[in-house]
Scaffold this motif. Structure first.
Motif, PDB file in Angstrom:
ATOM      1  N   ARG A  85      68.147  87.645  96.008  1.00 24.05           N
ATOM      2  CA  ARG A  85      68.746  87.013  97.204  1.00 24.05           C
ATOM      3  C   ARG A  85      67.709  86.164  97.940  1.00 24.05           C
ATOM      4  O   ARG A  85      67.999  85.065  98.397  1.00 24.05           O
ATOM      5  N   LEU A  86      66.513  86.727  98.030  1.00 31.84           N
ATOM      6  CA  LEU A  86      65.447  85.995  98.734  1.00 31.84           C
ATOM      7  C   LEU A  86      65.144  84.671  98.028  1.00 31.84           C
ATOM      8  O   LEU A  86      64.959  83.633  98.666  1.00 31.84           O
ATOM      9  N   ILE A  87      65.079  84.744  96.697  1.00 37.38           N
ATOM     10  CA  ILE A  87      64.763  83.530  95.924  1.00 37.38           C
ATOM     11  C   ILE A  87      65.839  82.467  96.151  1.00 37.38           C
ATOM     12  O   ILE A  87      65.542  81.281  96.311  1.00 37.38           O
ATOM     13  N   ARG A  88      67.091  82.902  96.200  1.00 35.33           N
ATOM     14  CA  ARG A  88      68.185  81.931  96.420  1.00 35.33           C
ATOM     15  C   ARG A  88      68.023  81.206  97.756  1.00 35.33           C
ATOM     16  O   ARG A  88      68.430  80.066  97.901  1.00 35.33           O
ATOM     17  N   GLU A  89      67.426  81.893  98.720  1.00 33.85           N
ATOM     18  CA  GLU A  89      67.362  81.332 100.086  1.00 33.85           C
ATOM     19  C   GLU A  89      66.022  80.706 100.454  1.00 33.85           C
ATOM     20  O   GLU A  89      65.856  80.234 101.567  1.00 33.85           O
ATOM     21  N   SER A  90      65.057  80.765  99.541  1.00 34.42           N
ATOM     22  CA  SER A  90      63.705  80.321  99.920  1.00 34.42           C
ATOM     23  C   SER A  90      63.340  78.992  99.273  1.00 34.42           C
ATOM     24  O   SER A  90      64.029  78.503  98.380  1.00 34.42           O
ATOM     25  N   ASP A  91      62.251  78.456  99.739  1.00 36.03           N
ATOM     26  CA  ASP A  91      61.782  77.160  99.228  1.00 36.03           C
ATOM     27  C   ASP A  91      60.618  77.326  98.261  1.00 36.03           C
ATOM     28  O   ASP A  91      60.453  76.537  97.335  1.00 36.03           O
ATOM     29  N   VAL A  92      59.766  78.322  98.529  1.00 38.87           N
ATOM     30  CA  VAL A  92      58.537  78.466  97.749  1.00 38.87           C
ATOM     31  C   VAL A  92      58.302  79.948  97.470  1.00 38.87           C
ATOM     32  O   VAL A  92      58.556  80.794  98.335  1.00 38.87           O
ATOM     33  N   GLU A 114      66.987  79.286  87.423  1.00 38.02           N
ATOM     34  CA  GLU A 114      68.427  79.562  87.364  1.00 38.02           C
ATOM     35  C   GLU A 114      68.948  79.973  88.751  1.00 38.02           C
ATOM     36  O   GLU A 114      69.998  79.542  89.202  1.00 38.02           O
ATOM     37  N   LEU A 115      68.164  80.839  89.406  1.00 33.68           N
ATOM     38  CA  LEU A 115      68.571  81.344  90.721  1.00 33.68           C
ATOM     39  C   LEU A 115      68.511  80.259  91.788  1.00 33.68           C
ATOM     40  O   LEU A 115      69.315  80.231  92.712  1.00 33.68           O
ATOM     41  N   ASN A 116      67.507  79.378  91.671  1.00 37.17           N
ATOM     42  CA  ASN A 116      67.309  78.350  92.694  1.00 37.17           C
ATOM     43  C   ASN A 116      66.552  77.157  92.095  1.00 37.17           C
ATOM     44  O   ASN A 116      65.324  77.166  92.016  1.00 37.17           O
ATOM     45  N   PRO A 117      67.298  76.136  91.685  1.00 39.62           N
ATOM     46  CA  PRO A 117      66.653  74.989  91.014  1.00 39.62           C
ATOM     47  C   PRO A 117      65.674  74.229  91.915  1.00 39.62           C
ATOM     48  O   PRO A 117      64.850  73.454  91.419  1.00 39.62           O
ATOM     49  N   GLY A 118      65.764  74.471  93.214  1.00 39.09           N
ATOM     50  CA  GLY A 118      64.854  73.758  94.122  1.00 39.09           C
ATOM     51  C   GLY A 118      63.564  74.532  94.391  1.00 39.09           C
ATOM     52  O   GLY A 118      62.685  74.084  95.133  1.00 39.09           O
ATOM     53  N   GLY A 179      48.780  71.709  96.529  1.00 38.13           N
ATOM     54  CA  GLY A 179      49.765  71.603  95.446  1.00 38.13           C
ATOM     55  C   GLY A 179      51.178  71.880  95.957  1.00 38.13           C
ATOM     56  O   GLY A 179      52.128  71.176  95.604  1.00 38.13           O
ATOM     57  N   ILE A 180      51.314  72.893  96.796  1.00 38.08           N
ATOM     58  CA  ILE A 180      52.640  73.261  97.319  1.00 38.08           C
ATOM     59  C   ILE A 180      53.198  72.131  98.188  1.00 38.08           C
ATOM     60  O   ILE A 180      54.359  71.729  98.056  1.00 38.08           O
ATOM     61  N   LEU A 181      52.360  71.593  99.068  1.00 34.55           N
ATOM     62  CA  LEU A 181      52.843  70.526  99.959  1.00 34.55           C
ATOM     63  C   LEU A 181      53.221  69.281  99.149  1.00 34.55           C
ATOM     64  O   LEU A 181      54.196  68.593  99.462  1.00 34.55           O
ATOM     65  N   THR A 182      52.467  69.033  98.084  1.00 29.77           N
ATOM     66  CA  THR A 182      52.779  67.885  97.215  1.00 29.77           C
ATOM     67  C   THR A 182      54.129  68.101  96.535  1.00 29.77           C
ATOM     68  O   THR A 182      54.980  67.192  96.484  1.00 29.77           O
ATOM     69  N   ALA A 183      54.349  69.324  96.027  1.00 31.96           N
ATOM     70  CA  ALA A 183      55.614  69.621  95.343  1.00 31.96           C
ATOM     71  C   ALA A 183      56.788  69.586  96.327  1.00 31.96           C
ATOM     72  O   ALA A 183      57.886  69.141  95.976  1.00 31.96           O
ATOM     73  N   LEU A 184      56.555  70.032  97.564  1.00 33.89           N
ATOM     74  CA  LEU A 184      57.632  69.971  98.572  1.00 33.89           C
ATOM     75  C   LEU A 184      57.986  68.512  98.864  1.00 33.89           C
ATOM     76  O   LEU A 184      59.158  68.148  98.998  1.00 33.89           O
ATOM     77  N   HIS A 185      56.957  67.678  98.934  1.00 39.89           N
ATOM     78  CA  HIS A 185      57.199  66.258  99.201  1.00 39.89           C
ATOM     79  C   HIS A 185      58.024  65.653  98.062  1.00 39.89           C
ATOM     80  O   HIS A 185      58.976  64.909  98.298  1.00 39.89           O
ATOM     81  N   GLN A 186      57.664  66.025  96.823  1.00 38.29           N
ATOM     82  CA  GLN A 186      58.418  65.480  95.689  1.00 38.29           C
ATOM     83  C   GLN A 186      59.855  66.018  95.683  1.00 38.29           C
ATOM     84  O   GLN A 186      60.792  65.297  95.363  1.00 38.29           O
ATOM     85  N   ARG A 187      60.007  67.282  96.049  1.00 37.93           N
ATOM     86  CA  ARG A 187      61.358  67.846  96.079  1.00 37.93           C
ATOM     87  C   ARG A 187      62.250  67.118  97.081  1.00 37.93           C
ATOM     88  O   ARG A 187      63.462  66.998  96.879  1.00 37.93           O
ATOM     89  N   ASN A 188      61.644  66.640  98.143  1.00 43.22           N
ATOM     90  CA  ASN A 188      62.431  65.860  99.111  1.00 43.22           C
ATOM     91  C   ASN A 188      63.036  64.617  98.462  1.00 43.22           C
ATOM     92  O   ASN A 188      64.071  64.130  98.863  1.00 43.22           O
ATOM     93  N   THR A 190      63.516  64.356  94.880  1.00 46.38           N
ATOM     94  CA  THR A 190      64.277  64.637  93.648  1.00 46.38           C
ATOM     95  C   THR A 190      65.240  65.807  93.795  1.00 46.38           C
ATOM     96  O   THR A 190      66.131  65.970  92.967  1.00 46.38           O
ATOM     97  N   GLY A 191      65.024  66.654  94.778  1.00 46.38           N
ATOM     98  CA  GLY A 191      65.839  67.858  94.933  1.00 46.38           C
ATOM     99  C   GLY A 191      65.418  68.971  93.991  1.00 46.38           C
ATOM    100  O   GLY A 191      65.956  70.067  94.038  1.00 46.38           O
ATOM    101  N   LYS A 192      64.458  68.689  93.124  1.00 43.61           N
ATOM    102  CA  LYS A 192      64.063  69.691  92.116  1.00 43.61           C
ATOM    103  C   LYS A 192      62.768  70.406  92.489  1.00 43.61           C
ATOM    104  O   LYS A 192      61.825  69.797  93.000  1.00 43.61           O
ATOM    105  N   GLY A 193      62.722  71.691  92.180  1.00 40.09           N
ATOM    106  CA  GLY A 193      61.472  72.426  92.365  1.00 40.09           C
ATOM    107  C   GLY A 193      60.583  72.259  91.151  1.00 40.09           C
ATOM    108  O   GLY A 193      60.932  71.555  90.201  1.00 40.09           O
ATOM    109  N   GLN A 194      59.439  72.883  91.177  1.00 38.44           N
ATOM    110  CA  GLN A 194      58.569  72.868  90.002  1.00 38.44           C
ATOM    111  C   GLN A 194      57.526  73.973  90.117  1.00 38.44           C
ATOM    112  O   GLN A 194      57.381  74.615  91.157  1.00 38.44           O
ATOM    113  N   LYS A 195      56.807  74.162  89.006  1.00 36.65           N
ATOM    114  CA  LYS A 195      55.733  75.158  89.000  1.00 36.65           C
ATOM    115  C   LYS A 195      54.439  74.478  89.408  1.00 36.65           C
ATOM    116  O   LYS A 195      54.138  73.384  88.942  1.00 36.65           O
TER     117      LYS A 195
END
Ligand code: CAO
Length: 416
Positions: A85-92, A114-118, A179-188, A190-195
């Protein structure tokens, strides 16, 4: 005005130092950081090096401020359900478990996606994926040895030496935050998360860049003119330890001041910058060196550099480190007193800038910690106490939609 990272929810699966340093930074800047800890014990640093019985150790409180604490046994079915549930609702999700631990828990990258593509999954490991040491668990000093810091630190007649600075731990955490802030910026976009993955070895190496520079120069010409070994000593085929030598084009050294015989920190760091040669000579009472071709260029000075430092030490012998710096600053000479932690803790300027802050804690009392080293014109960073173990468990579970009965059941089953 709100904090810049408000609205970003972070599952903080970190422990010890490298990961917590990263998530603490993000919490200071407004992210909602939920520290997930094993019920009963929590982060091992809560109890490591305690100096007040039954209170969280400074090791923990100084790396976990501004966070919330959720206890959760993620190896139980209920714990896994909560985490989903937490993963579904979180960003990082940030973790620094030993290699493979998150996968063994059942939360592979594929499953999280699968739980949270972002979702952004950010990890610290000792070595990078695919490295021949990727299976190793790693602590601070191991990383300093693997990243090139230890072989290049210390004196030439002593063993490899580790630094007191957390080059492997907190430094890796800072890399991960970028790295996290860079990935958050990219997600803004593309809408996609990443490792996002950072290894401690790579982070140390990133700070040892100039030593890799030196290895290549040594390979090419066989000597390094800014090292104490030049010109009288010997070079082998590896970058040597240079003691306290300056790493760039300006020679420097740690020099004794008045009182060094009894005070272990009665020293200054003194740098001989080219443009300051004339004022240095005047300050030292050596005007004859100003135009002497044997002294007036960096290259000419190199073979006499320790005699020059000895002359400067002689000049320093009746001056405290503070008096010396007060004179030398007038000549635009890059220098600093060698400061002890006691002096830093009491430093008025560091208190005023918020670089050292006092934090009240319900069990530990008021303690000192290091505040944000990054200053913003539109944000004041407020350092709040670290959470007690499980302090926010019920609150976080209620936010996730669990009823009071379900929460009580989880407590009874020791899943939280
Ligand atoms: N509920 C249930 N289990 C949990 C849990 C929770 N909330 N939190 C952690 N665990 C479990 C993990 O799933 C793992 O279980 P398995 O090994 O059975 O799969 C177990 O706790 C131990 O995790 P670990 O390997 O991370 O811990 P460790 O004390 O053995 O090793 C460290 C510590 C730091 C050496 C290792 O985590 C590591 O190498 N991390 C990566 C590098 C790093 O960050 N090092 C810097 C630390 S700062 O000095």
């Amino acid at each position: 005005m709100g904090k810049p990272l408000e609205g970003i929810k972070i599952i903080d699966f970190t422990h010890v130092q490298a990961g917590p340093a990263c998530t603490q930074l993000l919490a200071w800047y407004g992210a909602d950081v939920i520290k997930v800890e094993r019920p009963g014990s929590g982060d091992v640093t809560r109890s490591q090096l305690r100096h007040v019985e039954d209170a969280d150790a400074l090791y923990f409180t100084m790396l976990n401020s501004n966070k919330r604490s959720l206890t959760l046994d993620t190896k139980t079915a209920q714990g896994k359900e909560v985490l989903e549930r937490l993963i579904r609702e979180s960003d990082v999700l940030v973790e620094n478990f030993g290699p493979g631990a998150l996968d063994r828990m059942g939360f592979t990258w594929e499953r999280i996606k699968e739980l949270n593509p972002g979702m952004i999954v950010a990890s610290v490991k000792g070595f990078s994926d695919g490295h021949h040491y990727q299976d190793l668990k790693v602590y601070e000093n191991v990383a300093q040895c693997a990243g090139g810091a230890a072989s290049t630190t210390g004196f030439w007649d002593g063993p490899p030496t580790v630094s007191g600075a957390a080059l492997g731990d907190s430094n890796t955490g800072m890399h991960l935050a970028i790295g996290i802030l860079t990935a958050l910026h990219q997600r803004n976009q593309t809408g996609k998360g990443q490792k996002v993955a950072v290894s401690m070895q790579d982070s140390v190496l990133n700070l040892c860049r100039v030593k890799l520079r030196d290895q290549q120069r040594l390979d090419a010409i066989g000597y390094l003119e800014e090292y104490p070994q030049y010109p009288h000593g010997e070079f082998s085929d590896v970058v040597p330890r240079g003691g306290n030598a300056g790493g760039g084009g300006q020679p420097g050294w740690v020099l004794k001041c008045k009182g060094w015989e009894t005070d272990p920190n009665a020293y200054i760091y003194f740098t001989i910058q080219g443009h300051a040669w004339e004022p240095i000579c005047r300050a030292l009472g050596k005007p004859e060196w100003i135009d002497d071709p044997e002294y007036n260029t960096a290259r000419a000075r190199q073979d006499k550099i320790f005699d020059i430092f000895a002359t400067i030490e002689n000049w320093l012998s009746d001056k405290t480190k503070y008096e010396a710096v007060d004179i030398l600053r007038k000549f635009d000479i890059p220098c600093s007193p060698v400061l002890s932690m006691k002096e830093i803790a009491a430093d008025k300027s560091l208190r005023e800038s918020g670089s050292i802050v006092e934090v009240p804690h319900p069990k530990l009392g008021t303690y000192l910690t290091v505040g944000s080293p990054i200053k913003f014109s539109d944000m004041t960073v407020e350092v709040k106490p670290s959470p007690l173990l499980g302090e926010h468990t019920d609150e976080v579970l209620a936010d996730l939609g669990y009823t009071a009965e379900q929460i009580a059941e989880m407590h009874a089953a020791r899943a939280v």
